[in-house]
Enzyme design. Structure first.
Site, PDB file in Angstrom:
ATOM      1  N   HIS A 267       0.869  -1.177   0.000  1.00  0.00           N
ATOM      2  CA  HIS A 267       0.000   0.000   0.000  1.00  0.00           C
ATOM      3  C   HIS A 267       0.907   1.229   0.000  1.00  0.00           C
ATOM      4  CE1 HIS A 267      -3.426   2.452   0.572  1.00  0.00           C
ATOM      5  NE2 HIS A 267      -3.778   2.151   1.801  1.00  0.00           N
ATOM      6  N   HIS A 306      -2.329  -2.022 -10.140  1.00  0.00           N
ATOM      7  CA  HIS A 306      -3.271  -1.447  -9.181  1.00  0.00           C
ATOM      8  C   HIS A 306      -4.532  -2.287  -9.164  1.00  0.00           C
ATOM      9  CE1 HIS A 306      -5.649   1.504  -7.014  1.00  0.00           C
ATOM     10  NE2 HIS A 306      -4.503   2.024  -6.659  1.00  0.00           N
ATOM     11  N   ASP A 362       2.838   5.546  -6.959  1.00  0.00           N
ATOM     12  CA  ASP A 362       4.072   5.399  -6.199  1.00  0.00           C
ATOM     13  C   ASP A 362       5.313   5.265  -7.073  1.00  0.00           C
ATOM     14  OD1 ASP A 362       3.116   5.551  -3.604  1.00  0.00           O
ATOM     15  OD2 ASP A 362       2.282   3.544  -3.755  1.00  0.00           O
TER      16      ASP A 362
HETATM   17  N1  CMC Z   1       4.866  -6.750 -10.766  1.00  0.00           N
HETATM   18  C1  CMC Z   1       4.738  -7.952 -11.384  1.00  0.00           C
HETATM   19  N2  CMC Z   1       3.595  -8.622 -11.518  1.00  0.00           N
HETATM   20  C2  CMC Z   1       2.512  -8.065 -10.982  1.00  0.00           C
HETATM   21  C3  CMC Z   1       2.540  -6.828 -10.311  1.00  0.00           C
HETATM   22  C4  CMC Z   1       3.776  -6.163 -10.216  1.00  0.00           C
HETATM   23  N3  CMC Z   1       3.870  -4.986  -9.614  1.00  0.00           N
HETATM   24  N4  CMC Z   1       1.309  -6.503  -9.881  1.00  0.00           N
HETATM   25  C5  CMC Z   1       0.511  -7.525 -10.256  1.00  0.00           C
HETATM   26  N5  CMC Z   1       1.238  -8.459 -10.922  1.00  0.00           N
HETATM   27  C6  CMC Z   1       0.735  -9.691 -11.534  1.00  0.00           C
HETATM   28  C7  CMC Z   1       0.417 -10.745 -10.491  1.00  0.00           C
HETATM   29  O1  CMC Z   1       1.532 -11.569 -10.250  1.00  0.00           O
HETATM   30  C8  CMC Z   1      -0.727 -11.461 -11.138  1.00  0.00           C
HETATM   31  O2  CMC Z   1      -0.188 -12.254 -12.149  1.00  0.00           O
HETATM   32  P1  CMC Z   1      -0.829 -13.737 -12.449  1.00  0.00           P
HETATM   33  O3  CMC Z   1      -2.221 -13.451 -12.929  1.00  0.00           O
HETATM   34  O4  CMC Z   1       0.079 -14.331 -13.456  1.00  0.00           O
HETATM   35  O5  CMC Z   1      -0.799 -14.455 -11.120  1.00  0.00           O
HETATM   36  C9  CMC Z   1      -1.504 -10.364 -11.850  1.00  0.00           C
HETATM   37  O6  CMC Z   1      -0.529  -9.350 -12.144  1.00  0.00           O
HETATM   38  C10 CMC Z   1      -2.630  -9.762 -11.002  1.00  0.00           C
HETATM   39  O7  CMC Z   1      -2.050  -9.257  -9.798  1.00  0.00           O
HETATM   40  P2  CMC Z   1      -2.702  -9.317  -8.372  1.00  0.00           P
HETATM   41  O8  CMC Z   1      -1.610  -9.418  -7.338  1.00  0.00           O
HETATM   42  O9  CMC Z   1      -3.772 -10.371  -8.352  1.00  0.00           O
HETATM   43  O10 CMC Z   1      -3.392  -7.890  -8.299  1.00  0.00           O
HETATM   44  P3  CMC Z   1      -3.977  -7.197  -7.018  1.00  0.00           P
HETATM   45  O11 CMC Z   1      -5.075  -6.329  -7.494  1.00  0.00           O
HETATM   46  O12 CMC Z   1      -4.292  -8.202  -5.947  1.00  0.00           O
HETATM   47  O13 CMC Z   1      -2.751  -6.335  -6.478  1.00  0.00           O
HETATM   48  C11 CMC Z   1      -1.249  -4.550  -6.171  1.00  0.00           C
HETATM   49  C12 CMC Z   1      -2.624  -4.962  -6.697  1.00  0.00           C
HETATM   50  C13 CMC Z   1      -1.133  -3.033  -6.230  1.00  0.00           C
HETATM   51  C14 CMC Z   1      -1.098  -4.999  -4.699  1.00  0.00           C
HETATM   52  C15 CMC Z   1      -0.163  -5.237  -7.053  1.00  0.00           C
HETATM   53  O14 CMC Z   1      -0.292  -4.798  -8.382  1.00  0.00           O
HETATM   54  C16 CMC Z   1       1.244  -4.979  -6.535  1.00  0.00           C
HETATM   55  O15 CMC Z   1       1.723  -5.724  -5.674  1.00  0.00           O
HETATM   56  N6  CMC Z   1       1.930  -3.922  -7.060  1.00  0.00           N
HETATM   57  C17 CMC Z   1       3.234  -3.551  -6.550  1.00  0.00           C
HETATM   58  C18 CMC Z   1       3.076  -2.780  -5.248  1.00  0.00           C
HETATM   59  C19 CMC Z   1       2.589  -1.367  -5.506  1.00  0.00           C
HETATM   60  O16 CMC Z   1       3.104  -0.668  -6.383  1.00  0.00           O
HETATM   61  N7  CMC Z   1       1.633  -0.950  -4.689  1.00  0.00           N
HETATM   62  C20 CMC Z   1       1.117   0.423  -4.738  1.00  0.00           C
HETATM   63  C21 CMC Z   1      -0.309   0.459  -5.124  1.00  0.00           C
HETATM   64  S1  CMC Z   1      -0.789   2.121  -5.545  1.00  0.00           S
HETATM   65  C22 CMC Z   1      -0.871   2.913  -4.039  1.00  0.00           C
HETATM   66  C23 CMC Z   1      -2.187   2.713  -3.410  1.00  0.00           C
HETATM   67  O17 CMC Z   1      -3.191   3.207  -3.957  1.00  0.00           O
HETATM   68  O18 CMC Z   1      -2.187   2.066  -2.362  1.00  0.00           O
END
Ligand code: CMC
Length: 429
Positions: A267, A306, A362
């Site tokens: 986050h 995101h 971010d």
């Molecule tokens: N790098 C590589 N792969 C990714 C990433 C990433 N940053 N984000 C998602 N994926 C992949 C993930 O592995 C999954 O792949 P597969 O379908 O093959 O298993 C797919 O994309 C869907 O991802 P998810 O984890 O199910 O998506 P989510 O909606 O649960 O997670 C997130 C959203 C923001 C936690 C995630 O994208 C992430 O960990 N990003 C990096 C951390 C980050 O930058 N966070 C800041 C968010 S913006 C600030 C805020 O508003 O809080």
């Protein structure tokens, strides 16, 4: 067209009509779908609340597919360009833009509540020399509830207003002091002649000068960053504030929970993680190897992806522009070249395109914060200061929402049942 959903339960052959309101059915209506009277009703299994609305809210609108973010109906791009953080905070809390008189009163109230009780100073001095400033902020916001025991009277609108003013006013003081503590520097008291953001910079960086006047371009850039972070509907920390607030605890305790949620690397902690990642990559030549590691599932490209934005994060576009203004004052951060190249490569790569992964807020904010000379540990503190009006607007809405109840999700139990307990003396014999 009837606004309802007809569900046929193939286990029993029964049909149910579930009303649809604002594009949602009520979870409780699904609970009426049962195989027999003594069985629990149908539940929705939804880890992370991916498709579960926990409230009705009129604060912030997001269309993730189109990359739209609006506070109380106003597009974020217009607010970032033409408003300031205090006015945006007023908008979020009150629902409308202020008149001149309302704004002056609001600004006066916030400015004159920036000081904290001297005891707050003493206990903040008691943290270990290397305490993470976010841990200090979380603890000190929570501790404010002990200074304002009347804050528990959450049904009284005047009382709520008072705590909202106090918290928006005092967060920069607590945040700045958390920063100064780690540096072994004396805490600087608020300067009420300065604007909200200029005062914050003064409390962070002032030394022996009579008055600290930050470069107005930096004040403006930080003010924009605060605006961009001010609210983001039901994100993890806001959900934490609402969830804890639903127990009818005082708002300091609820916001402290929000600060805790924001601390996490998925986050608010992501921009800190972005900088560490860029530093680890080290140079543009190492990017292909890093991207390979991400695609192989060994790494995450921090600052990308995101839960809601699946096209672009409008905040990222504004921040990228703000980067140029800040670097004009501070000189370019050498990590910018790595970030830009990383973004370029990722945006052309099918792994990221197919998963709709784009730079989020971010990805660039850490680079700006570093240009301000903030250590990475401070980044989430800055996020928390910006997010405070949003948390409070959502909390204020929650308290007045007659449909809200104490947050208490269901679980799908998968453990064992009705085992026979054997005392330790027998088990270990
Ligand atoms: N790098 C590589 N792969 C990714 C990433 C990433 N940053 N984000 C998602 N994926 C992949 C993930 O592995 C999954 O792949 P597969 O379908 O093959 O298993 C797919 O994309 C869907 O991802 P998810 O984890 O199910 O998506 P989510 O909606 O649960 O997670 C997130 C959203 C923001 C936690 C995630 O994208 C992430 O960990 N990003 C990096 C951390 C980050 O930058 N966070 C800041 C968010 S913006 C600030 C805020 O508003 O809080």
């Amino acid at each position: 067209m009837t606004d309802s959903l007809t569900v046929r339960d193939n286990r029993t052959g029964s049909e149910y009509d579930l009303p649809i309101t604002n594009g949602a059915i009520k979870g409780a209506d699904l609970g009426k779908i049962k195989t027999s009277e003594d069985e629990p009703g149908l539940a929705v299994y939804d880890p992370g609340f991916v498709n579960t609305a926990s409230c009705r809210s009129a604060v912030t609108f997001i269309d993730g597919e189109k990359g739209i973010l609006e506070y109380r109906g106003y597009p974020i791009e217009q607010l970032a360009e033409k408003s300031n953080f205090l006015e945006v905070a007023y908008l979020l809390i009150h629902g409308d833009l202020p008149t001149k008189e309302q704004y002056d009163t609001w600004q006066h109230e916030i400015t004159y509540h920036t000081f904290v009780h001297e005891n707050v100073k003493s206990f903040m001095e008691g943290f270990r020399y290397d305490a993470h400033p976010m841990g200090m902020l979380m603890a000190s916001v929570g501790a404010l509830s002990t200074f304002y025991p009347d804050a528990g009277q959450i049904q009284d609108p005047k009382n709520r207003h008072m705590q909202i003013i106090r918290m928006i006013a005092k967060m920069p003081t607590l945040g700045a002091w958390s920063f100064r503590h780690a540096q072994g520097k004396p805490f600087i008291y608020p300067d009420n002649d300065l604007s909200y953001t200029a005062n914050f910079l003064s409390m962070l960086f002032k030394m022996s000068e009579r008055r600290y006047d930050a470069d107005p371009r930096l004040v403006k850039a930080l003010d924009i960053l605060f605006i961009l972070h001010a609210d983001h509907e039901q994100n993890c920390s806001t959900n934490a504030v609402r969830s804890v607030g639903s127990s009818q605890v005082d708002p300091y305790s609820a916001v402290s929970a929000g600060v805790g949620a924001l601390y996490g690397p998925l986050h608010g902690g992501a921009n800190e993680a972005v900088l560490r990642m860029l530093r680890r990559i080290g140079s543009v030549e190492n990017i292909p190897d890093f991207i390979k590691g991400v695609k192989d599932g060994n790494e995450r490209l921090m600052g990308f992806g995101h839960r809601v934005y699946k096209n672009h994060d409008p905040r990222a576009t504004i921040i990228k522009k703000a980067c140029d203004d800040v670097f004009e004052v501070t000189g370019v951060n050498p990590l910018l070249a790595i970030a830009k190249e990383l973004e370029k490569i990722a945006l052309e790569d099918d792994y990221f395109i197919s998963r709709k992964l784009y730079p989020n807020v971010d990805f660039y904010s850490g680079l700006i914060y570093e240009a301000f000379q903030f250590p990475p540990e401070m980044f989430t503190v800055l996020f928390a200061i910006g997010r405070t009006p949003g948390w409070l607007a959502q909390w204020d809405e929650l308290v007045q929402d007659k449909e809200q109840r104490i947050a208490r999700p269901k679980q799908v139990y998968t453990g064992q049942r009705q085992l026979t307990f054997v005392p330790a003396s027998e088990r270990w014999a």
